[in-house]
Design an enzyme around this catalytic site. Structure first.
Site, PDB file in Angstrom:
ATOM      1  N   HIS A  84       0.846  -1.190   0.000  1.00 55.03           N
ATOM      2  CA  HIS A  84       0.000   0.000   0.000  1.00 55.03           C
ATOM      3  C   HIS A  84       0.877   1.234   0.000  1.00 55.03           C
ATOM      4  O   HIS A  84       1.834   1.330   0.759  1.00 55.03           O
ATOM      5  CB  HIS A  84      -0.931   0.021   1.212  1.00 55.03           C
ATOM      6  CG  HIS A  84      -2.093   0.949   1.008  1.00 55.03           C
ATOM      7  ND1 HIS A  84      -3.312   0.513   0.524  1.00 55.03           N
ATOM      8  CD2 HIS A  84      -2.202   2.278   1.172  1.00 55.03           C
ATOM      9  CE1 HIS A  84      -4.121   1.554   0.412  1.00 55.03           C
ATOM     10  NE2 HIS A  84      -3.478   2.641   0.804  1.00 55.03           N
ATOM     11  N   ASP A 163     -13.856   4.240   6.589  1.00 60.08           N
ATOM     12  CA  ASP A 163     -12.759   4.851   5.814  1.00 60.08           C
ATOM     13  C   ASP A 163     -13.275   5.354   4.479  1.00 60.08           C
ATOM     14  O   ASP A 163     -12.858   6.413   4.004  1.00 60.08           O
ATOM     15  CB  ASP A 163     -11.619   3.844   5.595  1.00 60.08           C
ATOM     16  CG  ASP A 163     -10.552   4.438   4.680  1.00 60.08           C
ATOM     17  OD1 ASP A 163      -9.969   5.466   5.062  1.00 60.08           O
ATOM     18  OD2 ASP A 163     -10.349   3.919   3.576  1.00 60.08           O
ATOM     19  N   ARG A 170     -12.369  13.793   3.210  1.00 58.17           N
ATOM     20  CA  ARG A 170     -11.037  14.406   3.396  1.00 58.17           C
ATOM     21  C   ARG A 170     -10.519  14.946   2.072  1.00 58.17           C
ATOM     22  O   ARG A 170      -9.884  15.992   2.018  1.00 58.17           O
ATOM     23  CB  ARG A 170     -10.052  13.372   3.949  1.00 58.17           C
ATOM     24  CG  ARG A 170     -10.275  13.054   5.417  1.00 58.17           C
ATOM     25  CD  ARG A 170      -9.467  11.826   5.828  1.00 58.17           C
ATOM     26  NE  ARG A 170      -8.063  11.954   5.558  1.00 58.17           N
ATOM     27  CZ  ARG A 170      -7.285  10.940   5.147  1.00 58.17           C
ATOM     28  NH1 ARG A 170      -7.774   9.739   4.955  1.00 58.17           N
ATOM     29  NH2 ARG A 170      -6.014  11.143   4.930  1.00 58.17           N
ATOM     30  N   SER A 185      -6.468   5.380   8.009  1.00 59.16           N
ATOM     31  CA  SER A 185      -7.119   5.069   6.742  1.00 59.16           C
ATOM     32  C   SER A 185      -6.470   3.839   6.097  1.00 59.16           C
ATOM     33  O   SER A 185      -7.137   2.869   5.732  1.00 59.16           O
ATOM     34  CB  SER A 185      -7.005   6.286   5.811  1.00 59.16           C
ATOM     35  OG  SER A 185      -7.306   5.941   4.488  1.00 59.16           O
ATOM     36  N   LYS A 189      -8.045  -0.410   6.395  1.00 64.22           N
ATOM     37  CA  LYS A 189      -8.385  -1.210   5.203  1.00 64.22           C
ATOM     38  C   LYS A 189      -7.582  -2.501   5.189  1.00 64.22           C
ATOM     39  O   LYS A 189      -8.099  -3.555   4.860  1.00 64.22           O
ATOM     40  CB  LYS A 189      -8.035  -0.424   3.932  1.00 64.22           C
ATOM     41  CG  LYS A 189      -9.000   0.686   3.621  1.00 64.22           C
ATOM     42  CD  LYS A 189      -8.760   1.214   2.220  1.00 64.22           C
ATOM     43  CE  LYS A 189      -7.583   2.161   2.146  1.00 64.22           C
ATOM     44  NZ  LYS A 189      -7.856   3.556   2.308  1.00 64.22           N
TER      45      LYS A 189
HETATM   46  N1  URA Z   1      -3.980   6.207   1.131  1.00 67.63           N
HETATM   47  C1  URA Z   1      -5.035   5.833   1.889  1.00 67.63           C
HETATM   48  O1  URA Z   1      -5.554   4.734   1.770  1.00 67.63           O
HETATM   49  N2  URA Z   1      -5.490   6.726   2.775  1.00 67.63           N
HETATM   50  C2  URA Z   1      -4.937   7.921   2.958  1.00 67.63           C
HETATM   51  O2  URA Z   1      -5.399   8.651   3.799  1.00 67.63           O
HETATM   52  C3  URA Z   1      -3.842   8.302   2.166  1.00 67.63           C
HETATM   53  C4  URA Z   1      -3.371   7.406   1.253  1.00 67.63           C
END
Ligand code: URA
Length: 437
Positions: A84, A163, A170, A185, A189
């Site tokens: 990620h 999220d 956001r 965030s 996930k």
């Molecule tokens: N990637 C994400 O999943 N969330 C964020 O807040 C920033 C980057």
């Protein structure tokens, strides 16, 4: 409990309790707390920050806001890995890394996001491929993971829904670059998606939400700590985002660059990052004995064509047109292409990644407000990066635009995004640090 009291407590610098965070996240998810209160709370968090305990509580509350997957029955005994990125400009890493790692035999089950502010999103990029969909049921996700070994899906409505709503808000309220909000965030996930091992790519620089190495390290350490607490294997690379990654910025343009990279013809910095992230995933999941072994597996997957075959298989399984991958010139293209000339001769000292990202958004490659449609064809392809020598009039980059007017606006911004000076400049390193548990 009352949402206004929680907003006020955070606005005034108080530390929220687990119960208050749970209440707020549950209210946000059910819709009982309206968007304007969530936005005010996010702004309070942006300014006041959160303690490590609050951030961990927020992550767990968001992970528990919906369904939590257990993928261990899909491929018994296998470790499911994921990567990620914290978000950057020109970051198409998943598009190349996912197929490589899956071609090495390690199942990759990935939940990806859409573009956020100036940074692009993997789902938006993949949607440039005709027919490709990120909306998979849990059953489809499991079947594809078992049969193909690679899935890239949007968060389902059931997975970390807190999220999903907070992310969209956001994006349009100036509250993205907050360390606890980003950490919660990303990690909510990952925890909800049932992944065993996660390689985090924490971007650092002008085109990232963390602009300094200290902030990027703090975010990396926080996320590694949260993952370890939740008994996942997590490691983080801190990587360069002063200038855009690779050369392409924009959805279909980035898909093309990822395809070239899977054929071994990617830009040097992107190729290096892809190979390193893929190697880290193999090592973390125990599929490679050491970094030499990991690197040779990765190289073999590219050289043999297995990684590209995996891209084709996974894109087809999700409804995408494989012919566009074999013939990337058939991906969406913009009607106007305009070279941006260097105003003076010299060496490139800076390419402001954020400005390039925002220019791509202005061209239509990203969203200015919640729910905006994306234009897959537009964007920017760099011709020079930090360290390049240019002569006055040489192209610094090419703008891909819908209209002449948009292309001229972009040209002005892009010329200003490059700093050119008479003295030579060193190219920027791509990997800046490695944070482990
Ligand atoms: N990637 C994400 O999943 N969330 C964020 O807040 C920033 C980057």
């Amino acid at each position: 409990m009352n949402p206004v009291d929680i907003i006020i407590k955070k606005r005034d610098g108080g530390e929220l309790t687990r119960a208050e965070i749970d209440f707020f996240i549950q209210g946000m998810t059910s819709g009982a707390i309206p968007d304007y209160q969530v936005a005010a709370w996010a702004m309070a968090v942006y300014f006041q920050g959160m303690s490590a305990q609050e951030t961990a509580d927020l992550t767990l509350a968001m992970a528990a806001s919906g369904e939590q997957l257990d993928l261990h029955d899909v491929i018994p005994g296998a470790m499911i890995v994921d990567k990620h990125s914290s978000g950057g400009v020109g970051d198409k890493t998943t598009l190349a890394v996912g197929p490589i790692v899956a071609a090495c035999g390690l199942p990759v089950g990935k939940m990806s996001g859409r573009g956020l502010s100036f940074s692009g999103g993997t789902i938006d990029k993949l949607e440039s491929i005709r027919g490709w969909t990120a909306e998979l049921s849990e059953e489809q996700f499991r079947t594809q993971l078992r049969e193909i070994g690679l899935v890239v899906a949007a968060q389902t409505a059931d997975l970390a829904p807190a999220d999903k709503s907070l992310y969209a808000l956001r994006d349009v309220t100036g509250t993205v670059p907050s360390l606890p909000l980003i950490a919660a965030s990303i990690m909510s996930k990952k925890l909800a998606a049932g992944t065993d091992a996660i390689v985090l790519d924490v971007k650092c620089g002008r085109g990232a939400f963390m602009e300094t190495l200290d902030d990027a390290r703090a975010l990396a350490r926080l996320m590694v700590a949260i993952g370890t607490l939740a008994r996942r294997k997590v490691t983080a690379l801190i990587t360069q985002m002063e200038q855009p990654l690779g050369l392409a910025v924009g959805n279909a343009l980035e898909v093309k660059e990822a395809i070239a990279t899977l054929h071994g013809n990617g830009p040097a910095d992107f190729q290096e990052l892809v190979q390193r992230v893929a190697s880290e995933m193999l090592i973390l999941a125990g599929a490679a004995a050491n970094s030499d072994d990991a690197q040779s597996q990765v190289q073999r997957a590219i050289d043999s064509g297995a990684a590209f075959d995996k891209l084709r298989a996974f894109v087809s399984a999700q409804g995408g047109d494989p012919v566009q991958l074999e013939h990337p010139e058939n991906l969406p293209g913009a009607p106007v292409q305009l070279a941006v000339p260097a105003p003076v001769s010299g060496y490139v000292h800076r390419v402001d990644a954020r400005e390039v990202g925002l220019t791509s958004v202005a061209l239509g490659g990203g969203r200015q407000k919640k729910g905006d449609a994306i234009d897959p064809a537009v964007g920017i392809v760099l011709a020079a990066k930090v360290g390049s020598e240019v002569n006055a009039g040489d192209p610094l980059c090419t703008v891909h635009a819908r209209t002449e007017e948009a292309a001229h606006d972009a040209t002005r911004r892009l010329q200003a995004a490059f700093t050119i000076a008479p003295t030579p400049a060193d190219p920027l390193p791509i990997i800046l640090d490695h944070v482990t548990a």
